[in-house]
Enzyme design. Sequence first.
Site, PDB file in Angstrom:
ATOM      1  N   HIS A  23      23.611  -0.421 -22.304  1.00  8.80           N
ATOM      2  CA  HIS A  23      25.025  -0.470 -22.697  1.00  8.80           C
ATOM      3  C   HIS A  23      25.731  -1.639 -22.000  1.00  8.80           C
ATOM      4  O   HIS A  23      26.513  -2.366 -22.625  1.00  8.80           O
ATOM      5  CB  HIS A  23      25.751   0.820 -22.280  1.00  8.80           C
ATOM      6  CG  HIS A  23      25.294   2.060 -22.983  1.00  8.80           C
ATOM      7  ND1 HIS A  23      24.928   3.203 -22.315  1.00  8.80           N
ATOM      8  CD2 HIS A  23      25.161   2.358 -24.305  1.00  8.80           C
ATOM      9  CE1 HIS A  23      24.585   4.148 -23.178  1.00  8.80           C
ATOM     10  NE2 HIS A  23      24.715   3.653 -24.396  1.00  8.80           N
ATOM     11  N   LYS A  47      26.428  16.056 -29.800  1.00 11.48           N
ATOM     12  CA  LYS A  47      25.835  16.072 -28.455  1.00 11.48           C
ATOM     13  C   LYS A  47      26.773  16.728 -27.458  1.00 11.48           C
ATOM     14  O   LYS A  47      27.953  16.389 -27.407  1.00 11.48           O
ATOM     15  CB  LYS A  47      25.568  14.639 -27.969  1.00 11.48           C
ATOM     16  CG  LYS A  47      24.635  13.813 -28.842  1.00 11.48           C
ATOM     17  CD  LYS A  47      24.498  12.409 -28.263  1.00 11.48           C
ATOM     18  CE  LYS A  47      23.780  11.459 -29.207  1.00 11.48           C
ATOM     19  NZ  LYS A  47      23.883  10.050 -28.779  1.00 11.48           N
ATOM     20  N   ARG A  96      18.441  -0.808 -31.163  1.00 11.54           N
ATOM     21  CA  ARG A  96      17.199  -0.878 -30.396  1.00 11.54           C
ATOM     22  C   ARG A  96      15.972  -0.908 -31.296  1.00 11.54           C
ATOM     23  O   ARG A  96      14.969  -1.497 -30.955  1.00 11.54           O
ATOM     24  CB  ARG A  96      17.079   0.336 -29.464  1.00 11.54           C
ATOM     25  CG  ARG A  96      18.002   0.282 -28.284  1.00 11.54           C
ATOM     26  CD  ARG A  96      18.201   1.624 -27.657  1.00 11.54           C
ATOM     27  NE  ARG A  96      18.946   2.492 -28.559  1.00 11.54           N
ATOM     28  CZ  ARG A  96      19.363   3.701 -28.255  1.00 11.54           C
ATOM     29  NH1 ARG A  96      19.079   4.206 -27.075  1.00 11.54           N
ATOM     30  NH2 ARG A  96      20.055   4.411 -29.126  1.00 11.54           N
ATOM     31  N   SER A 133      20.292   6.967 -23.067  1.00 10.70           N
ATOM     32  CA  SER A 133      20.935   7.939 -22.171  1.00 10.70           C
ATOM     33  C   SER A 133      20.176   9.255 -22.193  1.00 10.70           C
ATOM     34  O   SER A 133      20.002   9.915 -21.159  1.00 10.70           O
ATOM     35  CB  SER A 133      22.382   8.184 -22.609  1.00 10.70           C
ATOM     36  OG  SER A 133      23.099   6.989 -22.610  1.00 10.70           O
TER      37      SER A 133
HETATM   38  P1  ADP Z   1      26.427   7.284 -29.604  1.00  7.64           P
HETATM   39  O1  ADP Z   1      26.450   8.715 -29.206  1.00  7.64           O
HETATM   40  O2  ADP Z   1      27.657   6.798 -30.290  1.00  7.64           O
HETATM   41  O3  ADP Z   1      25.174   6.820 -30.298  1.00  7.64           O
HETATM   42  P2  ADP Z   1      25.507   5.967 -27.223  1.00  7.64           P
HETATM   43  O4  ADP Z   1      26.241   5.964 -25.940  1.00  7.64           O
HETATM   44  O5  ADP Z   1      24.185   6.641 -27.263  1.00  7.64           O
HETATM   45  O6  ADP Z   1      26.539   6.530 -28.229  1.00  7.64           O
HETATM   46  O7  ADP Z   1      25.307   4.474 -27.726  1.00  7.64           O
HETATM   47  C1  ADP Z   1      26.394   3.628 -27.976  1.00  7.64           C
HETATM   48  C2  ADP Z   1      25.891   2.386 -28.667  1.00  7.64           C
HETATM   49  O8  ADP Z   1      25.050   1.666 -27.772  1.00  7.64           O
HETATM   50  C3  ADP Z   1      25.053   2.631 -29.923  1.00  7.64           C
HETATM   51  O9  ADP Z   1      25.297   1.583 -30.828  1.00  7.64           O
HETATM   52  C4  ADP Z   1      23.631   2.554 -29.404  1.00  7.64           C
HETATM   53  O10 ADP Z   1      22.731   2.180 -30.419  1.00  7.64           O
HETATM   54  C5  ADP Z   1      23.790   1.462 -28.364  1.00  7.64           C
HETATM   55  N1  ADP Z   1      22.785   1.539 -27.324  1.00  7.64           N
HETATM   56  C6  ADP Z   1      22.369   2.635 -26.635  1.00  7.64           C
HETATM   57  N2  ADP Z   1      21.418   2.300 -25.745  1.00  7.64           N
HETATM   58  C7  ADP Z   1      21.207   0.971 -25.875  1.00  7.64           C
HETATM   59  C8  ADP Z   1      20.322   0.020 -25.253  1.00  7.64           C
HETATM   60  N3  ADP Z   1      19.435   0.401 -24.347  1.00  7.64           N
HETATM   61  N4  ADP Z   1      20.409  -1.277 -25.629  1.00  7.64           N
HETATM   62  C9  ADP Z   1      21.292  -1.647 -26.581  1.00  7.64           C
HETATM   63  N5  ADP Z   1      22.136  -0.814 -27.217  1.00  7.64           N
HETATM   64  C10 ADP Z   1      22.104   0.475 -26.876  1.00  7.64           C
END
Ligand code: ADP
Length: 181
Positions: A23, A47, A96, A133
């Site tokens: 992130h 979630k 990803r 996450s």
């Molecule tokens: P959500 O619940 O909205 O998917 P996340 O916090 O899991 O929220 O992810 C937010 C954004 O960051 C999404 O677009 C996700 O694909 C992206 N993301 C999550 N992990 C990574 C990573 N390791 N590298 C790049 N982008 C990521």
Amino acid sequence: MPQRNAHITAVYPGSFDPPTHGHLDIIRRASHLFNQLIVGVGHNPDKEPLFSQDERLKLLAPHFAHLHNVRAEAYEGLTIDFVCGVGGRVLVRGIRDLADLSSELQQANVNLAIGAVDTVFLLASEQYALTSSTYVKQIYQLGGGDATRIKRLVPENVARALAAKLGKPKRRSPARRRATK
Ligand code: ADP
């Protein structure tokens, strides 16, 4: 039609439960592409969050204190309403793999249709393409992993917060020797 050099505010929404290096990498790269970047800390109804929105904001904040054009805000409800409310012209999402892309495409189409807001996809940097996450939380919940590995996935303040909620990841035990006859 917007002016070519108009000021563009982008919004990077997500759960960030917890924030990972993946992130933070997207935040840093997006901050170079847009005049202003707002990190939207939302609530994904699919979630159950481990950290409250306030905790997630606090975990994120130190990592872009040095970036003058980035701030974070918590929001409730529809992401597109939040984006329009803060004057966002672009949504940023990280990709990803193909699973991310297929789930994001539909969402991006809906946001374009109902909010006239474009989504810009940034590819995950190679070293973070496997970081999620959910995976990080599982490592703690199963008491596995090791502190050195965790540091590659999340910053130290997040590792400490995870340990406080879920217990420390164990040290890796030495590889078991195969019994010889
Ligand atoms: P959500 O619940 O909205 O998917 P996340 O916090 O899991 O929220 O992810 C937010 C954004 O960051 C999404 O677009 C996700 O694909 C992206 N993301 C999550 N992990 C990574 C990573 N390791 N590298 C790049 N982008 C990521």
